[in-house]
Write an enzyme that holds these catalytic residues in place. Structure first.
Site, PDB file in Angstrom:
ATOM      1  N   PHE A   1       2.354  -1.649  -2.548  1.00 52.68           N
ATOM      2  CA  PHE A   1       2.588  -2.129  -1.187  1.00 52.68           C
ATOM      3  C   PHE A   1       3.851  -1.533  -0.598  1.00 52.68           C
ATOM      4  CE2 PHE A   1       4.458  -5.182  -4.094  1.00 52.68           C
ATOM      5  CZ  PHE A   1       5.647  -5.541  -3.509  1.00 52.68           C
TER       6      PHE A   1
ATOM      7  N   GLY B   1       7.476   3.370  -7.959  1.00 50.71           N
ATOM      8  CA  GLY B   1       6.297   2.997  -7.184  1.00 50.71           C
ATOM      9  C   GLY B   1       6.431   1.523  -6.878  1.00 50.71           C
ATOM     10  N   LYS B   2       6.025   1.123  -5.699  1.00 54.42           N
ATOM     11  CA  LYS B   2       6.096  -0.320  -5.384  1.00 54.42           C
ATOM     12  C   LYS B   2       4.783  -0.942  -5.846  1.00 54.42           C
ATOM     13  CE  LYS B   2       7.969  -2.645  -1.510  1.00 54.42           C
ATOM     14  NZ  LYS B   2       8.885  -3.542  -2.185  1.00 54.42           N
ATOM     15  N   LEU B   3       4.637  -1.067  -7.161  1.00 55.79           N
ATOM     16  CA  LEU B   3       3.354  -1.432  -7.757  1.00 55.79           C
ATOM     17  C   LEU B   3       3.271  -2.946  -7.960  1.00 55.79           C
ATOM     18  CD1 LEU B   3       3.148   1.472 -10.377  1.00 55.79           C
ATOM     19  CD2 LEU B   3       2.369   1.442  -8.007  1.00 55.79           C
TER      20      LEU B   3
END
Ligand code: PMP
Length: 317
Positions: A39, A160-162
């Site tokens: 996101f 990463g905005k995981l």
């Protein structure tokens, strides 16, 4: 999120703009079961003119989201600019009257049992909400060093905005709040300072604005990058280097920063006062530059702002 924030009326879902209430997915969705989503969090600020929403560093956010999608092996029919344009269209459609937070979400949309990344349907959804301050930006907040270690890059990459990785943030945030704090500071597997649960961290030591390098298991924060640039332009010396836990206690100033957090001065860490407990001179200077930029009071960093004029929806909309 602190208090319930009102969702705006429209969302982008499965290729079109729909009422937010219709943007729904199955409980069996891979991303829900396994956290295989990514996101972005983007802020739009009401300009001092009261009419324009200034989206802060929109192409940087869409580029980072596409990089997160790449880590997830997600294939989307968007590039950085068309994704930015889709976000602008949604902002126009919602015609917000105040500050907003925009949440694009890339996710593995298949209903599928195997925890894998390849060979699944990928989708993009975007929704928006009204959002004021996430942490108090006016006083010095209380930070607590969490016992939960930041998830390392060779487990789940923090750059990463995981989605799944945010369980790690949630564990640390709960711990900080249960110990009477406002926000957690996480250490990485090397025992060095990484970041907060949803924000990057800066300290000032001997007048040098210092932050963890991007190889320190942090999100490569866009606000962090902005503050490094502000500092360079202001002639404030900066360093990106490992930070020891004990340096936190000796810092002259410390603050968290991020899209949600904006800039939150830290008044104490593990109960030890930082400076005199109030926002220090460098923190205050950077905070003023940031809010002057996003509110449109200064055009020095105008290239970082995507202005969206509020349009009154036509009857046919
Ligand atoms: N670290 C984490 C873990 C975050 O969730 C965020 C918020 N996106 C940040 C740092 C700050 O990043 P940015 O300035 O790009 O919002």
């Amino acid at each position: 999120m602190p208090s319930p924030s009102p969702m705006l009326e429209y969302a982008f879902f499965e290729g079109r703009i729909v009422p937010f209430a219709e943007a729904k997915i199955s409980v069996g969705t891979h991303a829900v079961q396994y956290g295989t989503g990514a996101f972005a969090g983007i802020r739009g600020y009401l300009d001092a003119d009261g009419e324009t929403i200034n989206i802060f560093r929109l192409p940087d956010h869409t580029a980072r989201l596409l990089n997160s999608a790449k880590l997830l092996r997600a294939e989307l029919p968007f590039d950085r600019d068309s994704l930015a344009q889709t976000i602008v269209s949604l902002v126009e459609r919602n015609a917000p009257t105040g500050d907003v937070y925009i949440r694009p979400f890339v996710y593995k949309a298949s209903v599928q049992l195997t925890p894998r990344l390849r060979g699944m349907d990928d989708e993009l959804a975007i929704y928006m909400l009204s959002l004021g301050d996430y942490l108090d930006t006016s006083r010095g907040i209380k930070a607590v060093v969490a016992s939960w270690v930041r998830v390392p890059d060779n487990a789940i990459p923090g750059r990463g905005k995981l989605s799944g990785a945010y369980v790690n943030s949630a564990l640390a945030k709960d711990e900080a709040e249960e110990k009477g704090g406002d926000e957690a500071i996480m250490l990485n597997t090397a025992g060095k300072v990484s970041e907060g649960s949803g924000c990057n961290l800066f300290i000032v030591r001997d007048g040098v604005l210092t932050t963890t390098p991007i190889t320190g298991d942090i999100l490569e924060g866009i606000t962090r990058r902005s503050f490094l640039r502000f500092a360079a332009d202001e002639g404030i010396p900066t360093a990106q280097r490992d930070i020891d836990r004990s340096e936190l206690y000796l810092a002259e100033e410390a603050f968290f920063c991020g899209t949600g957090v904006q800039i939150a001065a830290i008044g104490s860490i593990d109960g030890r006062p930082i400076g005199d407990g109030c926002p220090g001179p460098i923190t205050t200077r950077l905070r003023d530059l940031f809010f002057d930029t996003v509110r449109g009071r200064s055009d020095r960093y105008a290239e970082w702002v995507t202005p969206v004029r509020r349009r009154v929806p036509a009857a046919a909309d």
